[in-house]
Design an enzyme around this catalytic site. Structure first.
Site, PDB file in Angstrom:
ATOM      1  N   ARG A  57       0.842  -1.193   0.000  1.00  0.00           N
ATOM      2  CA  ARG A  57       0.000   0.000   0.000  1.00  0.00           C
ATOM      3  C   ARG A  57       0.868   1.231   0.000  1.00  0.00           C
ATOM      4  NH1 ARG A  57       1.997   1.808   3.906  1.00  0.00           N
ATOM      5  NH2 ARG A  57       0.819   3.734   3.593  1.00  0.00           N
ATOM      6  N   GLY A  58       0.196   2.365  -0.230  1.00  0.00           N
ATOM      7  CA  GLY A  58       0.968   3.595  -0.397  1.00  0.00           C
ATOM      8  C   GLY A  58       1.109   3.865  -1.885  1.00  0.00           C
ATOM      9  N   ALA A  59       0.780   5.069  -2.303  1.00  0.00           N
ATOM     10  CA  ALA A  59       0.696   5.336  -3.741  1.00  0.00           C
ATOM     11  C   ALA A  59       1.919   4.876  -4.534  1.00  0.00           C
ATOM     12  CB  ALA A  59       0.415   6.829  -3.960  1.00  0.00           C
ATOM     13  N   ARG A 100      -7.594  -0.561  -7.013  1.00  0.00           N
ATOM     14  CA  ARG A 100      -7.935   0.569  -6.127  1.00  0.00           C
ATOM     15  C   ARG A 100      -8.017   1.830  -6.992  1.00  0.00           C
ATOM     16  NH1 ARG A 100      -4.395   1.195  -0.833  1.00  0.00           N
ATOM     17  NH2 ARG A 100      -6.270   2.274  -0.086  1.00  0.00           N
ATOM     18  N   GLN A 207      -2.616   2.584   9.869  1.00  0.00           N
ATOM     19  CA  GLN A 207      -1.311   2.623   9.206  1.00  0.00           C
ATOM     20  C   GLN A 207      -0.294   3.413  10.048  1.00  0.00           C
ATOM     21  OE1 GLN A 207      -4.257   2.953   7.659  1.00  0.00           O
ATOM     22  NE2 GLN A 207      -4.131   2.628   5.451  1.00  0.00           N
ATOM     23  N   ASP A 248      -1.904  10.710  -2.364  1.00  0.00           N
ATOM     24  CA  ASP A 248      -2.228   9.632  -3.295  1.00  0.00           C
ATOM     25  C   ASP A 248      -2.558  10.150  -4.683  1.00  0.00           C
ATOM     26  OD1 ASP A 248      -2.968   8.693  -0.399  1.00  0.00           O
ATOM     27  OD2 ASP A 248      -2.619   6.890  -1.598  1.00  0.00           O
ATOM     28  N   ASN A 258      -5.403  12.347   0.200  1.00  0.00           N
ATOM     29  CA  ASN A 258      -4.576  11.544   1.086  1.00  0.00           C
ATOM     30  C   ASN A 258      -5.498  10.807   2.039  1.00  0.00           C
ATOM     31  OD1 ASN A 258      -1.797  10.812   1.792  1.00  0.00           O
ATOM     32  ND2 ASN A 258      -2.226  11.785   3.754  1.00  0.00           N
ATOM     33  N   LYS A 259      -4.914   9.972   2.885  1.00  0.00           N
ATOM     34  CA  LYS A 259      -5.700   9.170   3.801  1.00  0.00           C
ATOM     35  C   LYS A 259      -6.767   9.972   4.533  1.00  0.00           C
ATOM     36  CE  LYS A 259      -5.501   5.778   4.063  1.00  0.00           C
ATOM     37  NZ  LYS A 259      -6.346   4.962   3.189  1.00  0.00           N
TER      38      LYS A 259
HETATM   39  C1  LIG Z   1       3.591   7.800   0.062  1.00  0.00           C
HETATM   40  S1  LIG Z   1       1.942   7.691  -0.348  1.00  0.00           S
HETATM   41  C2  LIG Z   1       1.271   7.101   1.137  1.00  0.00           C
HETATM   42  C3  LIG Z   1      -0.202   7.344   1.212  1.00  0.00           C
HETATM   43  O1  LIG Z   1      -0.940   6.163   0.873  1.00  0.00           O
HETATM   44  C4  LIG Z   1      -1.745   5.830   1.987  1.00  0.00           C
HETATM   45  O2  LIG Z   1      -2.960   5.250   1.648  1.00  0.00           O
HETATM   46  P1  LIG Z   1      -3.133   3.637   1.786  1.00  0.00           P
HETATM   47  O3  LIG Z   1      -2.470   3.236   3.060  1.00  0.00           O
HETATM   48  O4  LIG Z   1      -4.645   3.454   1.790  1.00  0.00           O
HETATM   49  O5  LIG Z   1      -2.491   3.059   0.548  1.00  0.00           O
HETATM   50  C5  LIG Z   1      -1.951   7.140   2.684  1.00  0.00           C
HETATM   51  O6  LIG Z   1      -2.876   7.954   2.020  1.00  0.00           O
HETATM   52  C6  LIG Z   1      -0.561   7.688   2.616  1.00  0.00           C
HETATM   53  O7  LIG Z   1      -0.415   9.041   2.877  1.00  0.00           O
END
Ligand SMILES: CSC[C@H]1O[C@H](OP(=O)(O)O)[C@H](O)[C@@H]1O
EC number: 5.3.1.23
Length: 357
Positions: A57-59, A100, A207, A248, A258-259
């Protein structure tokens, strides 16, 4: 077969082996912080599921995983015939696009894989597959470099002794390596500018608690975990001098998805006169959309809210709203830290100028 290993320095994800028999290996982030498990992805459905369930996960990390998933898909119906490889690649990238909706890096990476194939003159299946693995590796290597550059530019904004609040996880686990928001902190630490990080736990999937606290502890960065509803209080108590978060998808005018919860933190920062920075590579910008209203917001399973912490925490049948992201308007963002420099003030003109640099 999952691999259990707590290595001193971990690799969030990467390719193992050659293009014809190799596979994608990634840390299963749903098992952290209590278990360090790596899984080997040898088919596209496994990659799709890993992205969907946030094992990866993470963009930026999602983009890297998608690139390698495209390689796995391209060879899935045989390598000998080039036409078969091209057709299988197209099917794989189309399928991975459905995993996603919000992180633009997923689509950016898959576009790159499709473009690499289209730009490869007719030859043979094995040669095309080798070219595709080269492109997926390039996406990963470029992300590593962009994260370090983000850290370098971001660390210039950091004063020793500051309290920095972050939300969710934008660390090495969210990228090919080193992170975006956390890269700023890691780079400042490497320069001897030590800070104290306040990490929002980030409900519902935690997270921040599970991943950011884990990453910072491993690197010896002082970190205090707080519940999401404590951010205002720590700001009021003047514990926070700066906010740095990831992103994201960033629209052409600087609105940043973002989250979920990030928008609220930005409003709190504004109310307390605290600078609010977004750290993101250029691969997270979506200049095809004018503003944040066009960013698709992922709606996730209600059970993430009602069955967190391993037990049911809400009455059966209760209505649940579970958007995974929100959008912070550009006017609340002090600057966007990219691998090409810091964009500030944040507007369409400064974005174009810095990204073109
Ligand atoms: C470096 S981008 C990280 C970004 O992605 C996370 O979302 P997810 O955990 O749902 O993939 C979150 O928005 C983070 O800031």
């Amino acid at each position: 077969m999952p691999r259990r290993e707590e290595s001193a320095s971990y690799r969030t994800l990467g390719w193992v082996g050659d293009e014809q028999t190799g596979h994608l290996r990634l840390i299963d982030q749903t098992r952290l912080p209590t278990e360090f498990i790596e899984i080997d992805c040898r088919d596209v459905p496994t990659v799709w599921e890993a992205i969907k369930l946030l094992r990866v996960r993470g963009a930026p990390a999602i983009g890297v995983a998608a690139g390698y998933g495209a390689v796995i898909g391209a060879r899935s119906q045989g390598v000998k015939d080039e036409g078969t490889v091209r057709k299988a690649l197209a099917e794989a990238t189309a399928y991975l696009r459905t995993s996603r909706p919000t992180a633009v890096n997923l689509f950016w990476a898959l576009d790159r894989m499709d473009a690499a194939a289209a730009a490869t003159p007719p030859s043979n299946g094995p040669a095309l597959l080798k070219r595709l693995l080269h492109e997926a590796d390039a996406i990963a290597e470029e992300d590593r470099a962009m994260c370090r550059s983000i850290g370098k530019f971001g660390a210039e904004l950091v004063q020793a002794g500051e309290g920095i609040l972050t939300h969710c996880n934008a660390g090495g686990l969210a990228t090919a390596d080193y992170g975006t928001a956390l890269a700023v902190i890691f780079s400042a630490q490497e320069q001897g500018k030590h800070v104290h990080v306040f990490a929002d736990e980030t409900r519902p999937l935690l997270q921040g608690a599970r991943l950011t606290a884990w990453e910072l502890q491993r690197r010896g960065v002082p970190v205090t975990l707080i519940c999401d509803n404590m951010a205002a209080q720590v700001m009021k108590e003047r514990k926070i001098q700066k906010v740095v978060v990831g992103a994201d998808r960033i629209a052409a005018n600087g609105d940043a998805a973002n989250k979920i919860g990030t928008y609220g933190v930005a409003l709190l920062a504004k109310a307390h006169g605290i600078p609010f920075y977004v750290a993101a590579p250029s691969s997270t910008f979506d200049l095809s959309i004018a503003d944040g209203s066009a960013i698709p917001i992922e709606q996730r399973d209600p059970q993430e809210v009602t069955h967190g912490f391993g037990r049911q925490t809400a009455p059966a049948g209760v209505s649940v709203y579970n958007p995974a992201f929100d959008v912070t308007p550009a006017e609340l963002i002090s600057g966007i830290i990219t691998e090409k420099g810091v964009i500030r003030p944040v507007n369409a003109g400064t974005i174009r100028e810095v990204l073109a640099g």
